[in-house]
Every structure is written in C-alpha cells, then in structure tokens.
Design a protein around this motif. Structure first.
Motif, short mmCIF file in Angstrom:
data_model
loop_
_atom_site.label_atom_id
_atom_site.label_comp_id
_atom_site.label_asym_id
_atom_site.label_seq_id
_atom_site.Cartn_x
_atom_site.Cartn_y
_atom_site.Cartn_z
N ALA A 105 -42.17 29.76 20.21
CA ALA A 105 -43.37 29.36 20.20
C ALA A 105 -43.77 28.51 18.88
CB ALA A 105 -44.39 30.54 20.43
N ALA A 106 -43.31 28.82 17.90
CA ALA A 106 -43.67 28.27 16.43
C ALA A 106 -43.23 26.85 16.74
CB ALA A 106 -42.98 29.14 15.43
N ASP A 107 -41.92 26.82 17.18
CA ASP A 107 -41.30 25.30 17.46
C ASP A 107 -41.86 24.49 18.30
OD1 ASP A 107 -38.88 23.66 17.05
OD2 ASP A 107 -38.46 23.88 19.22
N LYS A 108 -42.28 24.84 19.45
CA LYS A 108 -42.93 24.37 20.59
C LYS A 108 -44.62 23.52 20.05
CE LYS A 108 -45.84 25.12 24.74
NZ LYS A 108 -45.54 23.69 25.36
N LEU A 109 -45.09 24.58 19.21
CA LEU A 109 -46.46 24.28 18.67
C LEU A 109 -46.48 23.31 17.25
CD1 LEU A 109 -48.22 27.71 19.49
CD2 LEU A 109 -48.17 25.50 20.99
N GLY A 110 -45.50 23.27 16.77
CA GLY A 110 -45.21 22.62 15.45
C GLY A 110 -45.78 23.23 14.42
N LEU A 111 -45.76 24.65 14.44
CA LEU A 111 -46.77 25.43 13.34
C LEU A 111 -45.80 25.45 12.15
CD1 LEU A 111 -47.23 28.46 15.62
CD2 LEU A 111 -48.78 26.51 15.03
N TRP A 112 -44.43 25.32 11.95
CA TRP A 112 -43.90 25.24 10.61
C TRP A 112 -44.39 24.17 9.80
CZ3 TRP A 112 -41.61 29.63 9.71
CH2 TRP A 112 -41.01 30.30 10.32
N ALA A 113 -44.28 22.86 10.49
CA ALA A 113 -44.99 21.64 9.81
C ALA A 113 -46.40 21.79 9.37
CB ALA A 113 -44.57 20.44 10.63
N LYS A 114 -47.17 22.47 10.03
CA LYS A 114 -48.73 22.80 10.06
C LYS A 114 -49.01 23.46 8.81
CE LYS A 114 -52.78 24.92 12.17
NZ LYS A 114 -53.14 25.73 13.41
N GLN A 115 -47.92 24.36 8.38
CA GLN A 115 -47.97 25.33 7.15
C GLN A 115 -47.32 24.57 5.95
OE1 GLN A 115 -50.00 27.74 6.66
NE2 GLN A 115 -50.94 27.57 8.71
N GLY A 116 -46.69 23.55 6.06
CA GLY A 116 -45.81 22.75 5.22
C GLY A 116 -44.52 23.26 4.91
N LEU A 117 -43.76 23.88 5.92
CA LEU A 117 -42.59 24.54 5.84
C LEU A 117 -41.55 23.79 6.79
CD1 LEU A 117 -44.10 28.24 6.21
CD2 LEU A 117 -43.29 27.05 3.96
N THR A 118 -40.52 23.92 6.28
CA THR A 118 -39.20 23.80 7.12
C THR A 118 -38.41 24.88 7.30
OG1 THR A 118 -39.23 21.33 6.39
CG2 THR A 118 -37.10 22.10 7.31
N PRO A 119 -38.16 25.53 8.46
CA PRO A 119 -37.18 26.84 8.70
C PRO A 119 -36.04 26.25 8.76
CG PRO A 119 -38.39 26.11 10.71
CD PRO A 119 -38.91 24.95 9.80
N GLU A 120 -35.03 27.11 8.33
CA GLU A 120 -33.54 27.17 8.14
C GLU A 120 -33.26 28.52 9.24
OE1 GLU A 120 -32.07 26.92 4.23
OE2 GLU A 120 -32.05 24.92 4.33
N LEU A 121 -33.04 28.18 10.43
CA LEU A 121 -32.97 29.47 11.38
C LEU A 121 -31.36 29.78 11.59
CD1 LEU A 121 -35.44 28.15 14.30
CD2 LEU A 121 -35.73 29.64 12.27
N LYS A 122 -31.27 31.06 11.49
CA LYS A 122 -29.66 31.72 11.61
C LYS A 122 -29.70 32.54 12.68
CE LYS A 122 -25.95 33.23 9.28
NZ LYS A 122 -24.94 33.33 7.97
#
Length: 335
Positions: A55-72
């Motif tokens: 959901a976070a990916d779909k909604l663009g929530l990381w960029a909204k908070q100024g973050l870039t996730p590195e998912l593992k």
C-alpha cells in the motif's frame, strides 16, 4: 488458497530472487540521489507481512515523507531481529511468535500491524472431546514455538490445565496435518490455511478454541520493529516511517479485498494466492491502535504473549511492555 501466515523457507528464498529488493546496509545519514533519506526495511512475503508495504508503494507514501526504502525479503522474524542487531537493517516485520525477541531487548516494537485470527485447537468429531478440559491425558499435535503452541498454552491455562496434563506431541506443521488426518493424535493446535488442507480429509473436524476467543483481552499481533539505536538516536526518522505505516495501514483496513490483490502484485505471485487472506486477520485503524496503546490494551496483548513465552522457556521473566513498545511515538506520529 493461502492465508496470511508462515510461508515455507524455500518459497521465501525463491521470492528473494524475484523481488526487486535491494541489499540492506546501515542507513544512518544515507541519502538517495534526490536527497531522500534511505531506510532499510525487512518484510516477510505473505499478506500480513507485505500488505502495508504494498500500500505504501501504491500510494507514494515513502516519497511523501522524504524517504527511500531499501526493501529486503526474509523468511521469518528472528532473522530480521538478528539483522537489526547487526546494524544491517533499520526496520522489520515479525509475527507474534517472534515477539519474545523485542521483549528480551533485541529490538523495539514501533507499531502493531495485524492481529492474527488463524490459530485453532481442533479435534475429531465423535472423539468425545467437547472442551479443552477434555484434552487431559490426550495426544495433542503441535508445532513447538509457533502461534499454534501459544494458543494451546492459553487454552490450557484458561481450562485450569498445564502442558503436563496433556500428551503434547511436538512435530512440524506439515506432520500435524498428516497426523491429525490419520487420527494419530486426538487433537491439534494449528492454523489456517493448514486447517483447510486438513478439512479435505476431515471435513467434520471440531474447533475447540480459536484465537479470536481471547480478543480483546489477549491477541496475537504481528508487529513492525526497529533497531534500538535508531529509536534512541533518530526519533524523527522513526516518526516518518510510522507515518508511512499508519497511512498505509488505514488504506489496507478500508480496502481489504483490493489489498489482497495489490499484495499479490507487489510480491509477483498469482492473485488467488491471497484471496480471502484478510478473513483470518483483524486490521484495526491506526487511530484505534493509538487509543488501545493509551488505555493499556496493546500493552496487555504484549504482556500476555510475554507470559506465554516465560511458560515456553523463551524468556526468564515477563517485562513491562513499555520497555519495548513505543506507544508514545506511535501516537505522536498520528499528529
């Protein structure tokens, strides 16, 4: 049909090769090319462990908070706790069975995720067993150290029994399916979707106890966790990640059917893989979780789990959940 519980290690390993997951490293002060702060985030490739991230990916929530996730992707919670301790991961996801690790100080729980409703204590129709009390002296198949083991512990305690009062037969989950289906055990403590598999051979099985019977006093929450040092030294980043988690959680809670399909797309598996997955979870809105954090309900869930872990020998004593669950941070992130 699959539900939001434990995927086998080989499946998780295969997904690790397929998913676009970056290698994790400590992300202190790390920034991406666009100036966003990098945070490494572990997850498990099932509905409960991935829906929020999808959901976070779909909604663009990381960029909204100024973050870039590195998912593992990981196959279980303890491996993520180990990575957190080594500084190779900032945040992660654990099921209720791994909650003893933050309770023992290995990480901080920063958010409740979903509440598991999949676990059952089951028996055969016509067995003469009609209550948990009737299990005294009977053979009970259970995968040790799992949420199935935990619901058995709770059910026995509620009935005034101890594990010593039953013949507890420890076996892996797939063996429980076979043993119950062939009546090698009188009862079993196991979960869906494995119970769906059992029902193909034993359609009239009887459910003696289910995890939802203990709610809201006790529950089986999965959780998002963070490195101890990160919570201590960088509350601002933790708060941003919590905002992502909360907004994504609320979308999942309001769009469960779509979330099942979205999670399958996120994990690159067939849509039917998670169809009905939300039926064996309780997804609470973030505001309600914050309220439950305030009034001690969430603390009661974690305390209840810790008490079970003491009985199981995972930890020596049951600590105050306030020492490892950051309820104040979660509430503050809601704004």
């Amino acid at each position: 049909m699959r539900y939001p519980r434990r995927l086998i290690a080989s499946f998780g390993a295969a997904l690790a090769l397929l998913l676009p997951a970056a290698a994790c490293g400590s992300s202190d002060s790390a920034e991406s090319a666009d100036g966003a702060k990098k945070v490494s985030f572990g997850y498990i490739a099932d509905f409960s462990g991935s829906a929020t991230l999808a959901a976070a990916d779909k909604l663009g929530l990381w960029a909204k908070q100024g973050l870039t996730p590195e998912l593992k992707v990981f196959t279980n919670g303890p491996l993520q706790i180990q990575a957190l301790g080594a500084g190779d991961l900032d945040f992660g996801y654990i099921g209720s069975g791994a909650t003893w690790l933050p309770a023992s100080g290995k990480a901080k729980i920063v958010a409740v995720n979903m509440l598991g409703l999949a676990d059952r204590v089951i028996t055969h129709a016509g067995s003469g067993i009609t209550s948990i009390a009737d299990l005294k002296g009977k053979k009970v198949g259970v995968p040790e150290g799992t949420s199935g083991d935990m619901i058995l512990q709770l059910a026995l305690k509620e009935a005034g029994l101890t594990p010593a009062d039953v013949q507890k037969v420890t076996m892996d989950a797939s063996t429980v399916v076979t043993a119950f289906s062939s009546k090698q055990v009188d009862a079993a403590a196991i979960w869906y979707p494995l119970i769906d598999t059992i029902k193909k051979n034993v359609p009239d099985l009887v459910e003696l106890k289910k995890s939802e019977d203990f709610y809201p006093k006790l529950s089986f929450p999965s959780s998002f966790v963070a490195r101890n040092e990160l919570v201590k030294d960088d509350a601002a980043t933790v708060t941003k990640v919590l905002k992502v988690i909360q907004e994504a959680n609320d979308w999942v809670a309001a769009n469960t059917a779509e979330a099942e399909t979205l999670t399958a797309t996120f994990l690159k598996v067939p849509a039917e893989q998670f169809k009905g997955a939300s039926a064996v979870t309780k997804i609470l809105p973030s505001a309600e979780l914050a309220k439950f954090g305030d009034d001690g309900t969430v603390g009661g869930w974690y305390k209840g789990l810790a008490d079970i872990f003491v009985t199981m020998g995972k930890i020596k004593e049951s600590p105050d959940p306030a020492t490892y669950y950051t309820a104040d941070l979660y509430k503050a992130a809601l704004g």
